[in-house]
Write a protein that holds these residues in place. Structure first.
Motif, mmCIF file in Angstrom:
data_model
loop_
_atom_site.group_PDB
_atom_site.id
_atom_site.type_symbol
_atom_site.label_atom_id
_atom_site.label_comp_id
_atom_site.label_asym_id
_atom_site.label_seq_id
_atom_site.Cartn_x
_atom_site.Cartn_y
_atom_site.Cartn_z
ATOM 1 N N MET A 185 31.787 35.817 54.217
ATOM 2 C CA MET A 185 33.087 35.417 53.687
ATOM 3 C C MET A 185 33.634 34.228 54.471
ATOM 4 N N ILE A 186 33.533 34.293 55.793
ATOM 5 C CA ILE A 186 34.021 33.174 56.608
ATOM 6 C C ILE A 186 33.293 31.900 56.219
ATOM 7 N N ALA A 187 31.963 32.022 56.069
ATOM 8 C CA ALA A 187 31.195 30.830 55.703
ATOM 9 C C ALA A 187 31.682 30.286 54.371
ATOM 10 N N ALA B 257 33.122 33.664 49.177
ATOM 11 C CA ALA B 257 34.129 34.352 49.969
ATOM 12 C C ALA B 257 34.739 35.485 49.163
ATOM 13 N N SER B 258 35.080 35.190 47.899
ATOM 14 C CA SER B 258 35.791 36.201 47.122
ATOM 15 C C SER B 258 34.915 37.416 46.867
ATOM 16 N N LEU B 259 33.638 37.179 46.501
ATOM 17 C CA LEU B 259 32.776 38.326 46.216
ATOM 18 C C LEU B 259 32.610 39.205 47.444
ATOM 19 N N LEU C 93 34.756 39.512 49.780
ATOM 20 C CA LEU C 93 36.030 40.178 50.031
ATOM 21 C C LEU C 93 36.222 41.369 49.087
ATOM 22 N N TYR C 94 35.877 41.193 47.812
ATOM 23 C CA TYR C 94 36.005 42.324 46.877
ATOM 24 C C TYR C 94 35.210 43.514 47.390
ATOM 25 N N THR C 95 33.986 43.234 47.814
ATOM 26 C CA THR C 95 33.137 44.331 48.275
ATOM 27 C C THR C 95 33.736 45.009 49.501
ATOM 28 N N MET C 96 34.236 44.185 50.409
ATOM 29 C CA MET C 96 34.795 44.770 51.634
ATOM 30 C C MET C 96 35.997 45.655 51.321
ATOM 31 N N ILE C 97 36.800 45.238 50.347
ATOM 32 C CA ILE C 97 37.944 46.081 49.982
ATOM 33 C C ILE C 97 37.448 47.414 49.436
ATOM 34 N N ALA C 98 36.429 47.345 48.566
ATOM 35 C CA ALA C 98 35.928 48.581 47.954
ATOM 36 C C ALA C 98 35.287 49.493 48.988
ATOM 37 N N MET C 99 34.757 48.911 50.052
ATOM 38 C CA MET C 99 34.092 49.741 51.068
ATOM 39 C C MET C 99 35.055 50.670 51.788
ATOM 40 N N HIS C 100 36.335 50.440 51.653
ATOM 41 C CA HIS C 100 37.314 51.344 52.271
ATOM 42 C C HIS C 100 37.196 52.733 51.663
ATOM 43 N N ASN C 101 36.689 52.773 50.435
ATOM 44 C CA ASN C 101 36.262 54.035 49.809
ATOM 45 C C ASN C 101 37.357 55.064 49.621
#
Lengths: 495, 508
Positions: free
Chosen positions: A119-121, A142-144, A146-154
């Protein structure tokens, strides 16, 4: 027959890519390590991520001034550098939030850190290019992630947030492509500076087409910057994702969006076409006013911060509207100062995160949760109070100086009405920030159970909070050197 | 003595932060000691102050943010000197009189922070710095009213905060615009008041800037029709909050008028003299009438404060030496008197837990000392000759007489109304037989309360009989300011006005 393309390797000027290469390599390294062993703790990955970020930051400092590379699509100028520095420093400060006392599933997975670096890259690419395609690639990478990271909160809410963000983001991407397409059709180029030249050469005709391109672009960037009326995803996504990530989202994607906005809109505003300025003027005023007014009625602190971040974005966008060097310096100054205050506020929320929603069925951080905090945890209440007053723009705390500088550039460039609107908005904003202070300091506590508030506090979080509170309080001495550096970078890139 | 002003500003801050280390049972004495040392520092400042020069003294100047000309610039002159001493003195007295037990540590730390902001406002010569202290003073006051007040304290605290914040944020735009104008004229950034005073502005610009600054000060004072926050704040605040609010915080507004409006925008000031004077007269009479209708002793004093602030404003906008000097003296005397009155109401409230006048009656029988001190303060508040209240009130009115005798006459009726509501308050609470048995066995003032009140009584009498030590330095600075105004005025009417109000009938 096609001519064979031969390019000298040196002409590629591959060093311009170095900061991004480091973060990408970092992400790959993390994936490889994860393939080999599953034993490693989150602290290892966190620190490793921090180290890669530091390395990347080191290479960013190595540049001075304007250089292009990689078939001239990468453009490392002053604002690219300062934006990269902000992105990297923010990431460096946010990733230790993974080291809270409680264990969350996403932080145990190495993929999270790899995605974080990807994402940083992506954001780094986005800010250091004036090529529509590369900006798009950066944005989507970056956005993709970020979406995944949000969903990983589970959590159910997190999934909802991720899908919502994804759907909205996909729409925004569509807008972006439409806008790029229109500009390409008009000028035959996808590089902003060439588009500008071509449009200038034929004095911005045909207007209707440019209007369409601009409107699509405002739509696309508006999603990233959560401008009204493209803001609707913001509160839900913030609420659904973990506080750590929500705080991150309120800063980094937006600074990347600002840089693109500066590159594009300042070109358009320079055209002297009045309605371009008017559209942006209306957006700025709407964004800050609407964000502030809706924030007034929120019952959850995190949602309140989400709406307030919309208002802050609107405030800062006025710099793009004003468009002078000082205004752009004000934008970066404001955002750096805002970053520290916001980092602190979200870290505080993160630290008080409890497994159950003890206070409200619907919300994690309702205002009532913080009732009488001064009696339960005085130091935390004072610190949170400082962050709230800082965000509200009370002197002498950090954001006040950004506000002061932006308002003064507005006044200096003849935008007195805008400055008054900004002032009135600050007056509205103080109310909802103060609401939390009132709850913390003036109301009686509901439960005196200290553990309910400190379940996620760890050394790492304490260090981050302490660091941001110090910066927030003593920011008065940092303004001078910061402005020096920012102005230096911005004049280098000629904005 | 070089850094005494910084010392005065930051000593309470440091002491306040260190106060976190002091334990709960010693914190009261700690607070009083700090306030006493602070008061002594300001007395040293007074001793070192040269009353025969008119400029700023003890000036400190350090560049902080050169990009927009913000400096750490401090200085004191005759106008601000006594307000600083008043701030430290009243803080000390209020702390001596303090008898809150609940969370007293947080309270005392807040008071010390508040003290820092108060002296900071009066000593700052850089406008951004002034604004910093001006805004920061809201935070401790919000906490004091909101946490230790009575039932509707949170509403009162928020109202106080929002009103004053909303007013001053527009002043910030005014400040920035003024800075821009200075930059456009002089070519360098500066927010320093002495620099700004040299800037001559066109009339129309002055009008707008005057408006931006005036609104902030008017809300702080508070002027009619922005006064509605004050009765709430006073009604709900704890005694110490009311004392500091009435004696010092309100004076920040009138100080701002003297320091900014008059010397920076002379033409606009003179243009607005009559409208503002009319509002001030309305304030005087209207607030006095409301005060008469109040059932609550504290509200009577709160409204009488508004009424007196009206006369202070009238004095300021007389634009002559008598009026402005008188109003500055009145700020000090009103600070002492209203502070004392609020403290006295606090004393009776502690005993009876009510402030209703109808609950009292015949208090003079059970509490003779209390009644005596109350009587002295009441007379001073009404403006009896030979008390401190008379000097300022008389000078302010005599100053404005040269502008308009009819408005002065109307304002004078305010004094008569003042005597009516104050004396009726006194009659109903103190004289007559004891009608309510609860009042029979009330204890008279104790040592702590006497220690706080007797210095105030002494000051009321001494300065009432011999006000010269204060008046002379104030007069020096005020005269210089008026000469400056006359020089700076761009319109002919303004120049003539200044000459007219500063000359004695029949000759120059």
């Amino acid at each position: 027959m096609l001519e064979p393309i031969s390019i000298d390797f040196a002409a590629l000027n591959i060093t311009t890519l170095l900061p991004m290469i480091i973060t990408i390599v970092g992400a790959l390294v993390i994936i490889c390590i994860d393939l080999m062993t599953k034993e490693l703790s989150r602290s290892f990955y966190t620190v490793l991520t921090m180290l890669f970020i530091l390395l990347s930051l080191g290479t960013v400092f190595g540049f001075n001034g304007y250089s292009r590379g990689f078939f001239d699509v990468v453009l490392v100028d002053g604002i690219a550098l300062i934006a990269q520095i902000i992105i990297l420093v923010t990431s460096f400060l946010f990733i230790p939030l993974a080291l809270g006392k409680r264990r969350f599933q996403e932080f145990a997975m190495a993929e999270f850190y790899a995605l974080f670096l990807f994402m940083i890259a992506g954001f780094q690419f986005m800010v250091s290019s004036d090529n529509f395609i590369l900006i798009f690639i950066g944005l989507e990478t970056a956005s993709l992630s970020l979406y995944t990271m949000i969903a990983m909160h589970n959590r159910a809410k997190a999934h909802e947030a991720a899908i919502k963000y994804f759907a909205m983001g996909a729409l925004a991407a569509g807008f972006y492509v439409m806008s790029a397409l229109i500009f390409y059709a008009l000028t035959g180029s996808i590089e902003i500076h060439q588009i500008a030249q071509t449009l200038q050469a034929r004095s911005f005709e045909p207007l209707v087409a440019i209007l369409a391109g601009t409107v699509f672009m405002i739509g696309a960037l508006g999603f990233k910057l959560s401008m009204v009326p493209f803001h609707t995803w913001t509160p839900d996504v913030y609420e659904g994702s973990s506080s750590a990530l929500a705080g991150y989202m309120s800063i980094v994607p937006k600074i990347a969006g600002f840089v693109v906005a500066i590159r594009l809109f300042e070109m358009l505003i320079d055209s002297g076409v009045v309605w371009l300025e008017n559209i942006l003027y209306i957006c700025v005023v709407l964004t800050m006013t609407f964000g502030n007014i809706v924030a007034l009625v929120q019952e959850d602190v995190k949602r309140m911060l989400a709406f307030s971040s919309i208002a802050h974005a609107g405030f800062v966008l006025s710099a793009v509207l004003i468009g002078t060097t000082e205004a752009n310096a004000g934008l970066f100054l404001y955002w750096i100062l805002f970053m520290f205050a916001n980092l602190g506020a979200f870290t505080m929320l993160w630290a008080t995160r409890h497994r159950k929603n003890l206070w409200d069925n619907r919300y994690q951080h309702p205002f009532t949760k913080f009732s009488g905090m001064i009696k339960i945890m005085p130091a935390y209440a004072v610190v949170m109070g400082i962050f709230m007053f800082a965000l509200a723009g009370m002197p002498p705390f950090s954001v006040f100086w950004g506000k002061l500088y932006l308002m003064s550039t507005a006044v200096n460039n003849g935008f007195v009405i805008l400055a008054i609107i900004m002032a009135l908005n600050s007056a509205i904003a103080i109310y909802y920030y103060m609401k939390l202070v009132v709850y913390m300091f003036l109301k009686e506590p509901i439960s005196t159970d200290k553990d309910a508030y400190s379940s996620n506090i760890s050394i790492a979080l304490k260090v981050i909070i302490g660091f941001s509170v110090v910066i927030t309080t003593i920011s008065i001495v940092m303004i001078e050197p910061l402005l020096e550096i920012i102005l230096n970078y911005i004049t280098l890139s000629g904005f | 003595m070089d850094y005494i002003l910084s010392l005065i500003i930051f000593f309470p801050l440091v002491a306040g932060i260190l106060g976190f280390l002091v334990s709960q049972n010693s914190i009261r004495i700690y607070g009083i000691s700090v306030a006493f040392i602070e008061f002594m520092l300001t007395i040293i400042l007074w001793i070192g102050f040269n009353g025969n020069t008119d400029g700023f003294q003890f000036v400190e100047h350090v560049t902080v943010i050169s990009h927009f000309g913000m400096n750490y610039h401090l200085g004191v002159d005759g106008i601000s000197l006594f307000l600083v001493i008043l701030s430290t003195f009243m803080t000390m007295i209020a702390l001596i009189g303090l008898n809150i037990k609940k969370d007293v540590k947080n309270l005392i730390i807040s008071v010390l922070l508040l003290e820092m902001t108060m002296v900071g406002v009066f000593l700052s010569l850089d406008v951004i710095l002034f604004y910093l202290f001006w805004e920061f003073s809201l935070i401790p006051m919000l906490y004091i009213i909101g946490a230790w007040g009575s039932d509707k304290r949170i509403y009162a605290a928020i109202k106080f905060f929002l009103y004053t914040f909303a007013g001053s944020i527009l002043m910030l735009v005014g400040i920035l615009y003024m800075g821009y104008l200075y930059h456009a004229t002089a070519g360098v950034w500066s927010f320093s008041i002495p620099d700004w005073q040299l800037l001559i502005l066109p009339f129309n610009t002055q009008l707008w800037l005057f408006g931006a600054f005036f609104l902030a000060f008017a809300i702080k004072v508070p002027m009619f029709p922005f006064h509605t926050w004050l009765p709430y704040a006073h009604g709900q605040a704890p005694t110490i909050g009311s004392v500091i609010l009435a004696s010092v915080l309100l004076k920040m507004g009138t100080y701002g008028m003297v320091r900014f409006l008059l010397p920076l925008f002379p033409d606009a000031t003179i243009y607005f003299v009559i409208p503002i004077a009319i509002i001030a007269v309305i304030m005087v009479i209207y607030a006095a009438m409301i005060a008469y209708a109040q059932e609550d002793m504290k509200q009577v004093i709160a409204y009488s404060s508004i009424s007196h602030m009206g006369i202070i404003i009238l004095g300021i906008f007389a634009i002559n030496a008598e009026g402005v000097t008188g109003s500055i003296f009145f700020m000090i005397s009103h600070g002492i008197v209203s502070g004392a009155l609020f403290m006295l109401v606090g004393c009776i409230y502690d005993r009876r837990h009510t402030k209703k006048i109808s609950e009292f009656g015949g208090l003079a029988i059970s509490m003779p000392t209390f009644a005596t001190i109350y009587g002295v303060m009441l007379m001073a508040s009404v403006g009896l000759p030979l008390t401190i209240g008379f000097v300022g009130e008389f000078l302010s009115l005599i100053g404005f007489y040269k502008v308009s005798w009819i408005l002065t006459l109307l304002a004078g009726t305010g004094i008569i109304l003042g005597a009516i509501y104050m004396l009726s308050l006194y009659k109903r609470s103190f004289f007559g037989e004891i009608t309510n048995e609860k009042n029979r066995n009330l204890k008279d003032l104790n040592g702590r309360e006497l220690a706080a009140l007797i210095p105030l009584v002494v000051l009321v009498l001494v300065l009432g009989i011999y006000p010269k030590p204060l008046l002379e330095p104030i007069d020096f600075s005020v005269k210089k300011m008026i000469v400056l105004m006359e020089k700076k005025a761009v319109t002919q009417e303004a120049k003539e006005f200044i000459v007219k109000v500063n000359s004695i009938e029949g000759g120059l």
